[in-house]
Design a protein around this motif. Structure first.
Motif, PDB file in Angstrom:
ATOM      1  N   GLU A 153      -5.219   4.218   9.414  1.00  0.00           N
ATOM      2  CA  GLU A 153      -4.545   5.525   8.850  1.00  0.00           C
ATOM      3  C   GLU A 153      -5.711   6.202   8.121  1.00  0.00           C
ATOM      4  OE1 GLU A 153      -1.352   3.992   6.568  1.00  0.00           O
ATOM      5  OE2 GLU A 153      -0.216   3.303   8.365  1.00  0.00           O
ATOM      6  N   HIS A 154      -6.827   5.653   8.045  1.00  0.00           N
ATOM      7  CA  HIS A 154      -8.209   6.562   7.479  1.00  0.00           C
ATOM      8  C   HIS A 154      -7.758   6.288   5.790  1.00  0.00           C
ATOM      9  CE1 HIS A 154      -9.451   8.026  11.245  1.00  0.00           C
ATOM     10  NE2 HIS A 154      -8.164   8.570  11.327  1.00  0.00           N
ATOM     11  N   ARG A 155      -7.908   5.113   5.379  1.00  0.00           N
ATOM     12  CA  ARG A 155      -7.403   4.539   4.115  1.00  0.00           C
ATOM     13  C   ARG A 155      -8.512   3.716   3.459  1.00  0.00           C
ATOM     14  NH1 ARG A 155      -2.221   6.206   1.931  1.00  0.00           N
ATOM     15  NH2 ARG A 155      -0.776   6.768   3.409  1.00  0.00           N
ATOM     16  N   ARG A 156      -8.551   3.415   2.295  1.00  0.00           N
ATOM     17  CA  ARG A 156      -9.296   2.234   1.701  1.00  0.00           C
ATOM     18  C   ARG A 156      -8.223   1.303   1.660  1.00  0.00           C
ATOM     19  NH1 ARG A 156     -10.208   5.973  -1.729  1.00  0.00           N
ATOM     20  NH2 ARG A 156      -9.537   4.534  -3.475  1.00  0.00           N
ATOM     21  N   ARG A 157      -8.618  -0.105   1.686  1.00  0.00           N
ATOM     22  CA  ARG A 157      -7.557  -1.076   1.516  1.00  0.00           C
ATOM     23  C   ARG A 157      -6.925  -1.055   0.427  1.00  0.00           C
ATOM     24  NH1 ARG A 157      -9.917  -6.690   0.699  1.00  0.00           N
ATOM     25  NH2 ARG A 157     -10.828  -6.546   2.729  1.00  0.00           N
ATOM     26  N   SER A 158      -7.371  -0.816  -0.719  1.00  0.00           N
ATOM     27  CA  SER A 158      -6.675  -0.457  -2.018  1.00  0.00           C
ATOM     28  C   SER A 158      -5.565   0.499  -2.201  1.00  0.00           C
ATOM     29  CB  SER A 158      -7.601  -0.302  -3.278  1.00  0.00           C
ATOM     30  OG  SER A 158      -8.412   0.749  -3.192  1.00  0.00           O
ATOM     31  N   ASN A 159      -6.114   1.622  -1.400  1.00  0.00           N
ATOM     32  CA  ASN A 159      -5.001   2.760  -1.317  1.00  0.00           C
ATOM     33  C   ASN A 159      -3.681   2.370  -0.423  1.00  0.00           C
ATOM     34  OD1 ASN A 159      -4.358   5.298   0.434  1.00  0.00           O
ATOM     35  ND2 ASN A 159      -4.579   5.880  -1.773  1.00  0.00           N
ATOM     36  N   LEU A 160      -4.175   1.707   0.679  1.00  0.00           N
ATOM     37  CA  LEU A 160      -3.241   1.350   1.628  1.00  0.00           C
ATOM     38  C   LEU A 160      -2.161   0.348   0.742  1.00  0.00           C
ATOM     39  CD1 LEU A 160      -1.876   1.075   4.505  1.00  0.00           C
ATOM     40  CD2 LEU A 160      -3.097  -0.758   4.912  1.00  0.00           C
ATOM     41  N   ILE A 161      -2.673  -0.565   0.159  1.00  0.00           N
ATOM     42  CA  ILE A 161      -1.779  -1.890  -0.628  1.00  0.00           C
ATOM     43  C   ILE A 161      -0.969  -0.924  -1.565  1.00  0.00           C
ATOM     44  CG2 ILE A 161      -1.853  -3.523  -2.246  1.00  0.00           C
ATOM     45  CD1 ILE A 161      -4.260  -4.817  -0.743  1.00  0.00           C
ATOM     46  N   GLN A 162      -1.514   0.287  -2.275  1.00  0.00           N
ATOM     47  CA  GLN A 162      -0.881   0.849  -3.166  1.00  0.00           C
ATOM     48  C   GLN A 162       0.401   1.784  -2.583  1.00  0.00           C
ATOM     49  OE1 GLN A 162      -3.121   3.511  -5.917  1.00  0.00           O
ATOM     50  NE2 GLN A 162      -1.633   3.656  -7.392  1.00  0.00           N
ATOM     51  N   HIS A 163      -0.125   2.240  -1.420  1.00  0.00           N
ATOM     52  CA  HIS A 163       0.957   3.222  -0.641  1.00  0.00           C
ATOM     53  C   HIS A 163       2.192   2.351  -0.366  1.00  0.00           C
ATOM     54  CE1 HIS A 163       2.377   6.147   2.117  1.00  0.00           C
ATOM     55  NE2 HIS A 163       2.485   5.109   3.041  1.00  0.00           N
ATOM     56  N   ILE A 164       1.773   1.002   0.190  1.00  0.00           N
ATOM     57  CA  ILE A 164       2.682   0.044   0.746  1.00  0.00           C
ATOM     58  C   ILE A 164       3.722  -0.383  -0.322  1.00  0.00           C
ATOM     59  CG2 ILE A 164       3.392  -2.382   1.280  1.00  0.00           C
ATOM     60  CD1 ILE A 164       0.596  -1.665   3.179  1.00  0.00           C
ATOM     61  N   LEU A 165       3.061  -0.565  -1.596  1.00  0.00           N
ATOM     62  CA  LEU A 165       3.701  -1.201  -2.868  1.00  0.00           C
ATOM     63  C   LEU A 165       4.845   0.048  -3.366  1.00  0.00           C
ATOM     64  CD1 LEU A 165       1.136  -3.088  -4.820  1.00  0.00           C
ATOM     65  CD2 LEU A 165       3.123  -4.034  -3.227  1.00  0.00           C
ATOM     66  N   TRP A 166       4.564   1.256  -3.188  1.00  0.00           N
ATOM     67  CA  TRP A 166       5.249   2.342  -3.783  1.00  0.00           C
ATOM     68  C   TRP A 166       6.400   2.559  -2.889  1.00  0.00           C
ATOM     69  CZ3 TRP A 166       5.897   3.989  -8.226  1.00  0.00           C
ATOM     70  CH2 TRP A 166       5.213   4.247  -9.223  1.00  0.00           C
ATOM     71  N   GLU A 167       6.253   2.294  -1.365  1.00  0.00           N
ATOM     72  CA  GLU A 167       7.026   2.633  -0.526  1.00  0.00           C
ATOM     73  C   GLU A 167       8.133   1.426  -0.864  1.00  0.00           C
ATOM     74  OE1 GLU A 167       5.631   2.435   3.349  1.00  0.00           O
ATOM     75  OE2 GLU A 167       5.119   4.583   3.456  1.00  0.00           O
ATOM     76  N   TYR A 168       7.734   0.300  -1.037  1.00  0.00           N
ATOM     77  CA  TYR A 168       8.739  -0.540  -1.177  1.00  0.00           C
ATOM     78  C   TYR A 168       9.533  -0.318  -2.677  1.00  0.00           C
ATOM     79  CZ  TYR A 168      10.913  -5.120  -2.395  1.00  0.00           C
ATOM     80  OH  TYR A 168      11.659  -6.265  -2.598  1.00  0.00           O
ATOM     81  N   VAL A 169       8.756   0.132  -3.782  1.00  0.00           N
ATOM     82  CA  VAL A 169       9.688   0.464  -4.949  1.00  0.00           C
ATOM     83  C   VAL A 169      10.660   1.563  -4.723  1.00  0.00           C
ATOM     84  CG1 VAL A 169       9.188   1.313  -7.183  1.00  0.00           C
ATOM     85  CG2 VAL A 169       7.685  -0.445  -6.208  1.00  0.00           C
ATOM     86  N   HIS A 170      10.250   2.633  -3.860  1.00  0.00           N
ATOM     87  CA  HIS A 170      11.122   3.739  -3.820  1.00  0.00           C
ATOM     88  C   HIS A 170      12.234   3.350  -2.885  1.00  0.00           C
ATOM     89  CE1 HIS A 170       8.784   6.615  -5.553  1.00  0.00           C
ATOM     90  NE2 HIS A 170       7.649   6.618  -4.928  1.00  0.00           N
ATOM     91  N   ASP A 171      11.931   2.565  -1.801  1.00  0.00           N
ATOM     92  CA  ASP A 171      13.190   2.119  -1.079  1.00  0.00           C
ATOM     93  C   ASP A 171      14.140   1.078  -1.912  1.00  0.00           C
ATOM     94  OD1 ASP A 171      12.259   3.067   1.234  1.00  0.00           O
ATOM     95  OD2 ASP A 171      11.314   1.236   2.112  1.00  0.00           O
ATOM     96  N   GLU A 172      13.477   0.272  -2.721  1.00  0.00           N
ATOM     97  CA  GLU A 172      14.592  -0.395  -3.518  1.00  0.00           C
ATOM     98  C   GLU A 172      15.310   0.441  -4.511  1.00  0.00           C
ATOM     99  OE1 GLU A 172      15.224  -3.838  -3.382  1.00  0.00           O
ATOM    100  OE2 GLU A 172      14.263  -3.525  -1.399  1.00  0.00           O
ATOM    101  N   SER A 173      14.442   1.010  -5.087  1.00  0.00           N
ATOM    102  CA  SER A 173      15.320   2.289  -6.044  1.00  0.00           C
ATOM    103  C   SER A 173      16.290   3.158  -5.405  1.00  0.00           C
ATOM    104  CB  SER A 173      14.342   2.966  -6.901  1.00  0.00           C
ATOM    105  OG  SER A 173      13.626   4.186  -5.967  1.00  0.00           O
ATOM    106  N   ARG A 174      15.941   3.242  -4.283  1.00  0.00           N
ATOM    107  CA  ARG A 174      17.378   4.027  -3.279  1.00  0.00           C
ATOM    108  C   ARG A 174      18.525   3.161  -3.058  1.00  0.00           C
ATOM    109  NH1 ARG A 174      13.740   5.412   1.040  1.00  0.00           N
ATOM    110  NH2 ARG A 174      12.199   6.905  -0.117  1.00  0.00           N
ATOM    111  N   LYS A 175      18.137   1.774  -2.768  1.00  0.00           N
ATOM    112  CA  LYS A 175      19.180   0.935  -2.565  1.00  0.00           C
ATOM    113  C   LYS A 175      20.063   0.763  -3.866  1.00  0.00           C
ATOM    114  CE  LYS A 175      16.799  -1.873   0.572  1.00  0.00           C
ATOM    115  NZ  LYS A 175      16.115  -3.230   0.890  1.00  0.00           N
ATOM    116  N   LEU A 176      19.467   0.593  -4.983  1.00  0.00           N
ATOM    117  CA  LEU A 176      20.154   0.844  -6.460  1.00  0.00           C
ATOM    118  C   LEU A 176      21.189   1.971  -6.496  1.00  0.00           C
ATOM    119  CD1 LEU A 176      17.532  -1.002  -8.459  1.00  0.00           C
ATOM    120  CD2 LEU A 176      19.431  -2.274  -7.560  1.00  0.00           C
ATOM    121  N   ARG A 177      20.852   2.950  -6.135  1.00  0.00           N
ATOM    122  CA  ARG A 177      21.498   4.216  -6.471  1.00  0.00           C
ATOM    123  C   ARG A 177      22.664   4.383  -5.356  1.00  0.00           C
ATOM    124  NH1 ARG A 177      17.037   8.292  -5.429  1.00  0.00           N
ATOM    125  NH2 ARG A 177      15.559   6.715  -6.051  1.00  0.00           N
TER     126      ARG A 177
END
Length: 85
Positions: free
Chosen positions: A60-84
């Motif tokens: 994906e042409h990313r750095r590891r830290s950027n990928l981990i942050q991206h994955i975590l944000w996706e998870y947080v957004h998915d969880e917040s959508r579930k709560l809504r």
């Protein structure tokens, strides 16, 4: 090399009670930059997980830290959508 004994609570209280104007005059105030990112944190990941993350990051042409942050944000957004729902 001299080894200093570990200070106890009484030692700290004596140090605080002692007048130290010369030390106070030399003190520096450290202020973070406005809008600066918080300091990084460390996490431990297994070697197989790191290898898999590195392969995905490279693809994906990313750095590891950027990928981990991206994955975590996706998870947080998915969880917040579930709560809504």
């Amino acid at each position: 090399m001299a080894v200093l004994p570990k200070k106890g609570e009484a030692d700290y209280l004596r140090e605080l009670a002692r007048s130290q104007p010369e030390q106070i005059a030399k003190a520096e105030l450290i202020v973070g930059k406005p809008g600066a990112a918080p300091p990084p944190i460390s996490i431990r990941l297994s070697e197989p997980l790191l290898d898999a993350l590195d392969r995905i990051a490279e693809r994906e042409h990313r750095r590891r830290s950027n990928l981990i942050q991206h994955i975590l944000w996706e998870y947080v957004h998915d969880e917040s959508r579930k709560l809504r729902r």
